[in-house]
Scaffold this active site. Structure first.
Site, PDB file in Angstrom:
ATOM      1  N   SER A 163      -3.789  12.080   3.727  1.00  0.00           N
ATOM      2  CA  SER A 163      -3.133  11.301   2.662  1.00  0.00           C
ATOM      3  C   SER A 163      -3.960  11.431   1.391  1.00  0.00           C
ATOM      4  O   SER A 163      -5.068  11.975   1.415  1.00  0.00           O
ATOM      5  CB  SER A 163      -3.080   9.833   3.071  1.00  0.00           C
ATOM      6  OG  SER A 163      -4.414   9.368   3.159  1.00  0.00           O
ATOM      7  N   LEU A 167      -3.482  -0.326   3.296  1.00  0.00           N
ATOM      8  CA  LEU A 167      -4.272  -0.022   2.099  1.00  0.00           C
ATOM      9  C   LEU A 167      -5.751  -0.195   2.394  1.00  0.00           C
ATOM     10  O   LEU A 167      -6.151  -0.945   3.287  1.00  0.00           O
ATOM     11  CB  LEU A 167      -3.840  -0.936   0.945  1.00  0.00           C
ATOM     12  CG  LEU A 167      -3.983  -2.441   1.163  1.00  0.00           C
ATOM     13  CD1 LEU A 167      -5.310  -2.966   0.621  1.00  0.00           C
ATOM     14  CD2 LEU A 167      -2.831  -3.179   0.500  1.00  0.00           C
ATOM     15  N   TYR A 213      -9.285   2.418  11.536  1.00  0.00           N
ATOM     16  CA  TYR A 213      -9.763   3.757  11.873  1.00  0.00           C
ATOM     17  C   TYR A 213     -10.922   3.624  12.860  1.00  0.00           C
ATOM     18  O   TYR A 213     -11.643   2.621  12.856  1.00  0.00           O
ATOM     19  CB  TYR A 213     -10.206   4.490  10.581  1.00  0.00           C
ATOM     20  CG  TYR A 213     -10.751   5.858  10.865  1.00  0.00           C
ATOM     21  CD1 TYR A 213     -10.027   6.755  11.646  1.00  0.00           C
ATOM     22  CD2 TYR A 213     -11.999   6.246  10.386  1.00  0.00           C
ATOM     23  CE1 TYR A 213     -10.549   8.003  11.937  1.00  0.00           C
ATOM     24  CE2 TYR A 213     -12.511   7.499  10.669  1.00  0.00           C
ATOM     25  CZ  TYR A 213     -11.788   8.368  11.457  1.00  0.00           C
ATOM     26  OH  TYR A 213     -12.307   9.593  11.762  1.00  0.00           O
ATOM     27  N   ASP A 258      -2.171  -6.012  -6.188  1.00  0.00           N
ATOM     28  CA  ASP A 258      -3.594  -5.649  -6.071  1.00  0.00           C
ATOM     29  C   ASP A 258      -4.253  -6.573  -5.066  1.00  0.00           C
ATOM     30  O   ASP A 258      -4.429  -7.770  -5.320  1.00  0.00           O
ATOM     31  CB  ASP A 258      -4.303  -5.719  -7.425  1.00  0.00           C
ATOM     32  CG  ASP A 258      -5.640  -4.995  -7.349  1.00  0.00           C
ATOM     33  OD1 ASP A 258      -6.307  -5.103  -6.294  1.00  0.00           O
ATOM     34  OD2 ASP A 258      -6.012  -4.312  -8.318  1.00  0.00           O
ATOM     35  N   ALA A 259      -4.629  -5.985  -3.930  1.00  0.00           N
ATOM     36  CA  ALA A 259      -5.147  -6.758  -2.803  1.00  0.00           C
ATOM     37  C   ALA A 259      -6.571  -7.259  -3.011  1.00  0.00           C
ATOM     38  O   ALA A 259      -7.109  -7.971  -2.167  1.00  0.00           O
ATOM     39  CB  ALA A 259      -5.073  -5.911  -1.536  1.00  0.00           C
ATOM     40  N   LYS A 277     -13.529  -1.745   8.329  1.00  0.00           N
ATOM     41  CA  LYS A 277     -12.581  -1.526   9.441  1.00  0.00           C
ATOM     42  C   LYS A 277     -12.983  -2.345  10.678  1.00  0.00           C
ATOM     43  O   LYS A 277     -12.115  -2.843  11.400  1.00  0.00           O
ATOM     44  CB  LYS A 277     -12.495  -0.032   9.783  1.00  0.00           C
ATOM     45  CG  LYS A 277     -11.841   0.817   8.687  1.00  0.00           C
ATOM     46  CD  LYS A 277     -10.435   0.319   8.316  1.00  0.00           C
ATOM     47  CE  LYS A 277      -9.693   1.277   7.406  1.00  0.00           C
ATOM     48  NZ  LYS A 277      -8.465   0.708   6.845  1.00  0.00           N
ATOM     49  N   GLY A 293       0.808  -1.224   0.000  1.00  0.00           N
ATOM     50  CA  GLY A 293       0.000   0.000   0.000  1.00  0.00           C
ATOM     51  C   GLY A 293       0.834   1.262   0.000  1.00  0.00           C
ATOM     52  O   GLY A 293       0.535   2.212   0.717  1.00  0.00           O
ATOM     53  N   LEU A 348      -3.829  -1.259   9.230  1.00  0.00           N
ATOM     54  CA  LEU A 348      -4.193   0.104   9.621  1.00  0.00           C
ATOM     55  C   LEU A 348      -5.705   0.240   9.680  1.00  0.00           C
ATOM     56  O   LEU A 348      -6.380  -0.015   8.668  1.00  0.00           O
ATOM     57  CB  LEU A 348      -3.651   1.098   8.584  1.00  0.00           C
ATOM     58  CG  LEU A 348      -2.231   1.652   8.741  1.00  0.00           C
ATOM     59  CD1 LEU A 348      -2.133   2.582   9.942  1.00  0.00           C
ATOM     60  CD2 LEU A 348      -1.199   0.554   8.880  1.00  0.00           C
ATOM     61  N   TYR A 403     -18.128   8.532   6.642  1.00  0.00           N
ATOM     62  CA  TYR A 403     -17.236   7.402   6.346  1.00  0.00           C
ATOM     63  C   TYR A 403     -18.123   6.228   5.955  1.00  0.00           C
ATOM     64  O   TYR A 403     -18.334   5.288   6.721  1.00  0.00           O
ATOM     65  CB  TYR A 403     -16.396   7.084   7.588  1.00  0.00           C
ATOM     66  CG  TYR A 403     -15.153   6.251   7.338  1.00  0.00           C
ATOM     67  CD1 TYR A 403     -14.018   6.808   6.755  1.00  0.00           C
ATOM     68  CD2 TYR A 403     -15.108   4.910   7.722  1.00  0.00           C
ATOM     69  CE1 TYR A 403     -12.877   6.047   6.551  1.00  0.00           C
ATOM     70  CE2 TYR A 403     -13.963   4.147   7.529  1.00  0.00           C
ATOM     71  CZ  TYR A 403     -12.858   4.729   6.938  1.00  0.00           C
ATOM     72  OH  TYR A 403     -11.721   3.965   6.751  1.00  0.00           O
TER      73      TYR A 403
HETATM   74  P1  NAD Z   1      -2.542   6.113   1.103  1.00  0.00           P
HETATM   75  O1  NAD Z   1      -3.155   6.728  -0.103  1.00  0.00           O
HETATM   76  O2  NAD Z   1      -1.127   6.418   1.408  1.00  0.00           O
HETATM   77  O3  NAD Z   1      -2.655   4.522   1.095  1.00  0.00           O
HETATM   78  C1  NAD Z   1      -3.646   3.773   0.504  1.00  0.00           C
HETATM   79  C2  NAD Z   1      -2.976   2.893  -0.524  1.00  0.00           C
HETATM   80  O4  NAD Z   1      -3.855   1.831  -0.866  1.00  0.00           O
HETATM   81  C3  NAD Z   1      -2.654   3.640  -1.826  1.00  0.00           C
HETATM   82  O5  NAD Z   1      -1.276   3.466  -2.107  1.00  0.00           O
HETATM   83  C4  NAD Z   1      -3.514   2.919  -2.841  1.00  0.00           C
HETATM   84  O6  NAD Z   1      -2.936   2.880  -4.129  1.00  0.00           O
HETATM   85  C5  NAD Z   1      -3.597   1.547  -2.227  1.00  0.00           C
HETATM   86  N1  NAD Z   1      -4.687   0.714  -2.740  1.00  0.00           N
HETATM   87  C6  NAD Z   1      -5.965   1.023  -3.015  1.00  0.00           C
HETATM   88  N2  NAD Z   1      -6.613  -0.058  -3.479  1.00  0.00           N
HETATM   89  C7  NAD Z   1      -5.724  -1.073  -3.502  1.00  0.00           C
HETATM   90  C8  NAD Z   1      -5.787  -2.435  -3.890  1.00  0.00           C
HETATM   91  N3  NAD Z   1      -6.914  -2.983  -4.352  1.00  0.00           N
HETATM   92  N4  NAD Z   1      -4.663  -3.172  -3.780  1.00  0.00           N
HETATM   93  C9  NAD Z   1      -3.508  -2.650  -3.338  1.00  0.00           C
HETATM   94  N5  NAD Z   1      -3.390  -1.370  -2.944  1.00  0.00           N
HETATM   95  C10 NAD Z   1      -4.491  -0.599  -3.031  1.00  0.00           C
HETATM   96  O7  NAD Z   1      -3.510   6.517   2.294  1.00  0.00           O
HETATM   97  P2  NAD Z   1      -3.484   6.267   3.862  1.00  0.00           P
HETATM   98  O8  NAD Z   1      -4.564   7.164   4.373  1.00  0.00           O
HETATM   99  O9  NAD Z   1      -2.140   6.367   4.414  1.00  0.00           O
HETATM  100  O10 NAD Z   1      -4.033   4.787   3.998  1.00  0.00           O
HETATM  101  C11 NAD Z   1      -3.302   3.699   4.515  1.00  0.00           C
HETATM  102  C12 NAD Z   1      -4.143   2.944   5.520  1.00  0.00           C
HETATM  103  O11 NAD Z   1      -4.371   3.784   6.657  1.00  0.00           O
HETATM  104  C13 NAD Z   1      -5.527   2.542   5.014  1.00  0.00           C
HETATM  105  O12 NAD Z   1      -5.866   1.272   5.525  1.00  0.00           O
HETATM  106  C14 NAD Z   1      -6.408   3.597   5.627  1.00  0.00           C
HETATM  107  O13 NAD Z   1      -7.762   3.205   5.754  1.00  0.00           O
HETATM  108  C15 NAD Z   1      -5.735   3.747   6.980  1.00  0.00           C
HETATM  109  N6  NAD Z   1      -6.116   4.923   7.746  1.00  0.00           N
HETATM  110  C16 NAD Z   1      -5.994   6.160   7.188  1.00  0.00           C
HETATM  111  C17 NAD Z   1      -6.370   7.272   7.937  1.00  0.00           C
HETATM  112  C18 NAD Z   1      -6.253   8.651   7.372  1.00  0.00           C
HETATM  113  O14 NAD Z   1      -6.905   9.576   7.854  1.00  0.00           O
HETATM  114  N7  NAD Z   1      -5.417   8.857   6.385  1.00  0.00           N
HETATM  115  C19 NAD Z   1      -6.847   7.111   9.251  1.00  0.00           C
HETATM  116  C20 NAD Z   1      -6.941   5.825   9.783  1.00  0.00           C
HETATM  117  C21 NAD Z   1      -6.569   4.735   9.020  1.00  0.00           C
END
Ligand code: NAD
Length: 301
Positions: free
Chosen positions: A230, A129, A180, A79-80, A198, A16, A178, A190
């Site tokens: 992000s 991701l 939320y 691709d997950a 989640k 991710g 990760l 959300y």
């Molecule tokens: P990010 O954009 O850095 O990461 C998300 C990544 O997931 C991206 O690189 C995207 O290309 C990838 N992705 C999407 N679909 C995919 C798939 N089918 N296969 C493989 N990769 C895929 O954003 P982030 O916010 O850092 O997210 C990372 C994790 O943190 C996620 O699980 C997100 O839910 C979680 N999270 C984010 C927040 C926030 O506010 N940013 C808060 C809590 C949790």
């Protein structure tokens, strides 16, 4: 001196990472700072742009505390949504962004690493991701397909990752995902089944911890992070307001940084956390501990 996070001679896979603006990148960097070698998995549609960014625009974010430049040992298309190639719809497999990427599925990535490094070859695996095509829809207006897609990409993918990578991880290894706070309480905005995904992810973390602990001696944990702008979070739309609200309400009022999440992830991935599994650790400046917003504090006098 004494206690420090030491990941020397450890190899990690962070799934991710597609730019330097999210938690995955910050976690990868923290793991490297702690001494680990890091491979990353990048969603095929973002692979080209990520490689261009890496070549041209990421000098500052790739710079480590000792002045050297971080390099990933391997960047694999990942691709997950898919466990094996036969699950990939024909139109996806033959599309421009996928057709020359080899086996980009979860099993494909595991096989590629096995051939390249032998088995076992990892100590740390991170799932950073999520994807919910209808995340902007209220749950009441979410289609079955949108809901199932969110759960498939964002929650089942972790089950599959632990299952396929378990044998590749040396005994005592660490898996991390990760989450939320929407897993535990209602977060307006959300939607699309992402809160359900989640909740599944945190529940699965507990049962996977038991099963992977008994089967391989691995640990499985989740980090529930506070809001951070992000690329993925910005796509949800309400992120700026959420961040402001968290800063007004949380015990610690400074903005949450991705580095703080990276450091927590490095700790959970390290031998210092050898006693911790099946847990969801909140890294959110304490927001989760508040039941009533600070704004409602009674006036003095
Ligand atoms: P990010 O954009 O850095 O990461 C998300 C990544 O997931 C991206 O690189 C995207 O290309 C990838 N992705 C999407 N679909 C995919 C798939 N089918 N296969 C493989 N990769 C895929 O954003 P982030 O916010 O850092 O997210 C990372 C994790 O943190 C996620 O699980 C997100 O839910 C979680 N999270 C984010 C927040 C926030 O506010 N940013 C808060 C809590 C949790």
């Amino acid at each position: 001196m004494g206690l420090s996070i030491d990941l020397e001679n450890k190899r990690a896979f962070v799934a991710g990472v597609g730019d330097d603006g999210g938690f995955g990148f910050a976690i990868a960097k923290a793991l490297v700072e702690a001494g680990a070698t890091v491979c990353v998995g990048t969603w095929p549609p973002t692979m080209n742009i990520f490689q261009t960014l890496l070549r041209r625009k990421m000098d500052k974010s790739l710079t480590l505390s000792d002045g050297s430049k971080m390099a990933f040992e391997k960047i694999v298309p990942f691709d997950a949504m898919y466990d094996t190639l036969d699950q990939v719809p024909e139109d996806v497999r033959t599309s421009k962004r996928y057709r020359d990427r080899g086996d980009f599925t979860i099993a494909g990535a595991a096989q590629l690493f096995k051939e390249e490094f032998g088995e076992p070859c990892f100590d740390v695996v991170v799932h950073s991701l999520a994807n919910g095509p209808e995340v902007k829809n209220p749950l009441l207006e979410t289609s079955r397909a949108g809901y199932l897609s969110a759960v498939s990409a964002s929650a089942y993918s972790f089950v599959s990752l632990v299952s396929h990578f378990g044998p590749l991880v040396r005994e005592g290894g660490s898996f991390l995902c990760l989450s939320y706070l929407a897993a535990q309480g209602a977060v307006p905005g959300y939607g699309g089944g992402m809160s359900s995904a989640k909740a599944a992810l945190e529940s699965d973390t507990r049962l996977l911890a038991y099963e992977a602990g008994r089967k391989w001696g691995h640990r499985v944990n989740a980090i529930s992070a506070g809001p951070y702008a992000s690329r993925a979070a910005s796509a949800i739309g309400v992120i700026r307001r959420m961040i402001d609200y968290y800063e007004e309400t949380s015990p610690l009022t400074s903005p949450l940084t991705a580095e703080e999440v990276g450091q927590g992830a490095a700790f959970l991935s390290s031998p210092l956390a050898s006693g911790i599994t099946g847990t969801t650790l909140h890294i959110d400046h304490g927001y989760h501990a508040m039941a009533v917003p600070a704004l409602s504090e009674p006036a003095e006098g």
